[in-house]
Design a protein around this motif. Structure first.
Motif, PDB file in Angstrom:
ATOM      1  N   ASN A  54       8.788  -2.254 106.469  1.00 33.64           N
ATOM      2  CA  ASN A  54      10.162  -1.901 106.822  1.00 33.64           C
ATOM      3  C   ASN A  54      10.206  -1.002 108.064  1.00 33.64           C
ATOM      4  O   ASN A  54       9.163  -0.607 108.589  1.00 33.64           O
ATOM      5  CB  ASN A  54      10.885  -1.245 105.634  1.00 33.64           C
ATOM      6  N   ASP A  55      11.409  -0.692 108.512  1.00 36.51           N
ATOM      7  CA  ASP A  55      11.582   0.063 109.758  1.00 36.51           C
ATOM      8  C   ASP A  55      11.125   1.507 109.655  1.00 36.51           C
ATOM      9  O   ASP A  55      11.032   2.201 110.675  1.00 36.51           O
ATOM     10  CB  ASP A  55      13.055   0.023 110.183  1.00 36.51           C
ATOM     11  N   TYR A  56      10.863   1.976 108.443  1.00 31.87           N
ATOM     12  CA  TYR A  56      10.443   3.365 108.264  1.00 31.87           C
ATOM     13  C   TYR A  56       8.923   3.507 108.205  1.00 31.87           C
ATOM     14  O   TYR A  56       8.406   4.595 107.937  1.00 31.87           O
ATOM     15  CB  TYR A  56      11.085   3.938 106.993  1.00 31.87           C
TER      16      TYR A  56
END
Length: 647
Positions: free
Chosen positions: A482-484
């Protein structure tokens, strides 16, 4: 100064001594377990606890404890200790303990006035026999010993209470007696190496209490039956050996047998030797000479996933390749029976869980690194091929390969991963769909198979496995990252689990990772910041919804907390492996410091081993099973990796 040694000040303080437990096994399923002051605090505790397959699959407490009494000048000093309802302890024999040492065999020194009595305990390997040697090291006047056996004859999951059904019959045998309280149980033979007099004095001791059961929300009291007591004189310097067993023995052989058993014991003079000893306690040799790994003590049997995760650490990391091969023989038979739809003839549970086959391949991969690819090809290549083919053909009842190359499993109504707690038959964590560790293992296993096919000079197979792995790798990053900068725990259609959990560490720690270097570092950083503790990785980040770090209270309360923030050392092993693979020697001192957190536990919960899990918040108290195979295995494997990166 001994390694596992405790002085009088700790032993006589029950607040410090009662939480410390001691486990000894016979490597065939039977065990002896209590606290270091011989006060039973669990219904699973007992001096002789054995399987009784004629009754059920549980272990059974035959002999709960043996109370010795020292008599001098007509005065009796009982060295036993029991907790009774209402919070009282009797007869307070712990106050006579001078020291306790467990470096070789568990040894307790008692001082009663001018009497110095030493007690040593061993559990005979592969026999249901506990042996206790009493040595009168000092005495200034004639001394008499009495021994009262507390009998239970019950399952470890139940309690016994005073009743009229229990048989009081006994027979005198060579220097002892034999008795059996209930039909269906084996006879209990209690014998001494010295001639003695048995006084028949039947009595039920009522209201014994087990505080650990009370903590866990269960009923916690029972009554125990004492048929009488044995009495004999003992001279200064003399040793007497007591045997409790399901079979009779020639008592003239007891002293020699005790010495033989002591000589075969490995010293527990440092943390590594303690773990080696703990590793051997998980061995289980059946009557038909098959070998298994028990998942833990005192209540776990052999579970397929646990066995494959623990097997490399418990065998290969301590140079016991032959035991790995012995365990794999029935394991392979069981896997083939499962894949062929036949009834199981092995003593392994949960073999149908979808990740079991994946963990089996990982275990064999570790074997190939230790024994060499040539030996691995000879012993296991056909099994490896058959497992992959079984999965490819869609024959597993709950594991399929989707078009994107990822493995899919349905976990909505059944707990299918190691996070397997349930309430009312439903999984607390319905991890379902694309599960992160399943697919990290799948990619690793395919790349390993590619290398094995190449080694076996089968380029077509190697290309096939490489193509499957490439498709899995591409989809793995698209689906889980994911983007994190961390990985979703599982993805099921449009539903993604944002919880920060430790399962993603496998995508970094395994030999073949679907992640790029920067992605691996990002995942490792998240695990370090949110999951790492001195005892391993939390099962859930404190920042995630549902964090519940305290594994306490009744069964349902504990089930909800089981994987919601509690700490698991075996995951810490994979985390430390990931650290070493990414940062090499620069992380050696960090990994060594983490080992200190595990070593501290060897003195706190069950001596010389590691418990099942820990609370997720300080002071990280040990909980669950007192000795857990996967935890011991992964710490042993980490210690081996440390040595590898040092040199």
């Amino acid at each position: 100064m001994g390694y596992l040694k405790f002085e009088k000040a700790l032993m006589t303080n029950l607040q410090d001594s009662l939480p410390r437990e001691l486990l000894r096994t016979n490597r065939s399923g039977a065990y002896s377990c209590s606290t270091i002051v011989d006060c039973n605090t669990r219904k699973y505790h007992g001096l002789l606890v054995v399987p009784v397959p004629e009754l059920d699959d549980d272990n059974h407490v035959l002999l709960s404890s043996l109370d010795p009494t020292v008599i001098q000048h007509g005065a009796a000093f009982n060295l036993g200790l029991h907790k009774y309802q209402g919070g009282s302890f009797s007869p307070n024999g712990h106050k006579y303990i001078r020291e306790f040492n467990c470096d070789s065999v568990p040894t307790t020194i008692y001082r009663v006035g001018g009497v110095l009595l030493k007690k040593e305990v061993v559990f005979q390997h592969y026999q249901d026999r506990i042996l206790i040697r009493y040595t009168l090291e000092d005495a200034h006047s004639p001394t008499v010993l009495q021994f009262r056996p507390f009998l239970a004859f019950r399952s470890v999951r139940q309690f016994t209470h005073e009743n009229n059904v229990a048989s009081r019959d006994y027979q005198e045998i060579d220097n002892g007696i034999t008795t059996c309280m209930y039909e269906g149980y084996p006879m209990l033979y209690m014998q001494f190496s010295k001639k003695n007099e048995f006084h028949f004095d039947p009595y039920w001791y009522r209201g014994l209490e087990y505080p650990k059961e009370k903590e866990r929300g269960y009923t916690s009291n029972e009554d125990l039956y004492v048929p009488g007591y044995f009495e004999m004189t003992i001279r200064k310097g003399e040793s007497i050996v007591f045997s409790a067993s399901t079979s009779e023995i020639k008592t003239r052989d007891l002293k020699r047998l005790f010495e033989t058993e002591v000589e075969s014991r490995r010293p527990r003079d440092n943390f590594f030797h303690c773990l080696v000893n703990a590793a051997h306690q998980f061995h289980n040799r059946t009557k038909d000479n098959e070998r298994y790994i028990l998942a833990g003590y005192p209540w776990f049997k052999c579970r397929a996933r646990d066995q494959f995760i623990a097997l490399p650490g418990l065998t290969l990391s301590i140079e016991e390749q032959d035991y790995f091969e012995l365990v794999m023989k029935p394991a392979e038979r069981g896997l083939r029976e499962f894949m062929e739809g036949k009834p199981l003839t092995v003593h392994i549970s949960e073999i149908e869980k979808p990740d079991v086959l994946l963990w089996c391949i990982w275990a064999i991969q570790q074997y190939s690194k230790k024994a060499g690819k040539e030996s691995c090809l000879k012993l296991y290549y056909q099994l490896l091929r058959d497992i992959i083919q079984f999965i490819e053909d869609g024959n597993h009842p709950n594991l399929r390969i989707d078009d994107n190359g990822l493995l899919f499993a349905d976990g909505k109504t059944e707990a299918i991963t190691w996070m397997n707690s349930t309430v009312d038959g439903r999984p607390v964590l319905p991890r379902t769909g694309y599960i992160v560790e399943f697919n990290a293992l799948w990619y690793n296993d395919l790349k390993f198979m590619e290398s094995m096919a190449t080694e076996n000079k089968n380029p077509e197979q190697a290309v096939h496995y490489a193509e499957l792995a490439a498709k899995c790798k591409e989809s793995f990053v698209q689906v889980f990252l994911n983007d994190y900068g961390y990985l979703y725990d599982y993805v099921d259609g449009n539903m993604v689990d944002w919880s920060v959990r430790p399962n993603m560490i496998l995508a970094v720690a395994l030999d073949y990772s679907p992640l790029e270097q920067s992605q691996k570092k990002s995942v490792l950083d998240i695990c370090t910041r949110e999951l790492l503790t001195p005892k391993g990785l939390r099962s859930l980040s404190p920042k995630s919804v549902g964090y519940n770090p305290m594994y306490t209270g009744p069964q349902t309360q504990r089930d909800y907390a089981y994987h919601q923030g509690t700490v698991w050392p075996w995951l810490g092993g994979f985390y430390l492996e990931a650290c070493l693979k990414l940062y090499k020697r620069t992380r050696l001192s960090f990994v060594e410091r983490q080992m200190v957190g595990f070593e501290d536990e060897a003195f706190q919960h069950c001596l010389g081993t590691l418990p099942e899990l820990f609370d997720g918040n300080p002071p990280y108290r040990g909980r669950g099973a007192i000795s857990f195979a996967m935890n011991v295995a992964e710490v042993l494997r980490t210690l081996e990796l440390l040595e590898k990166y040092k040199y």
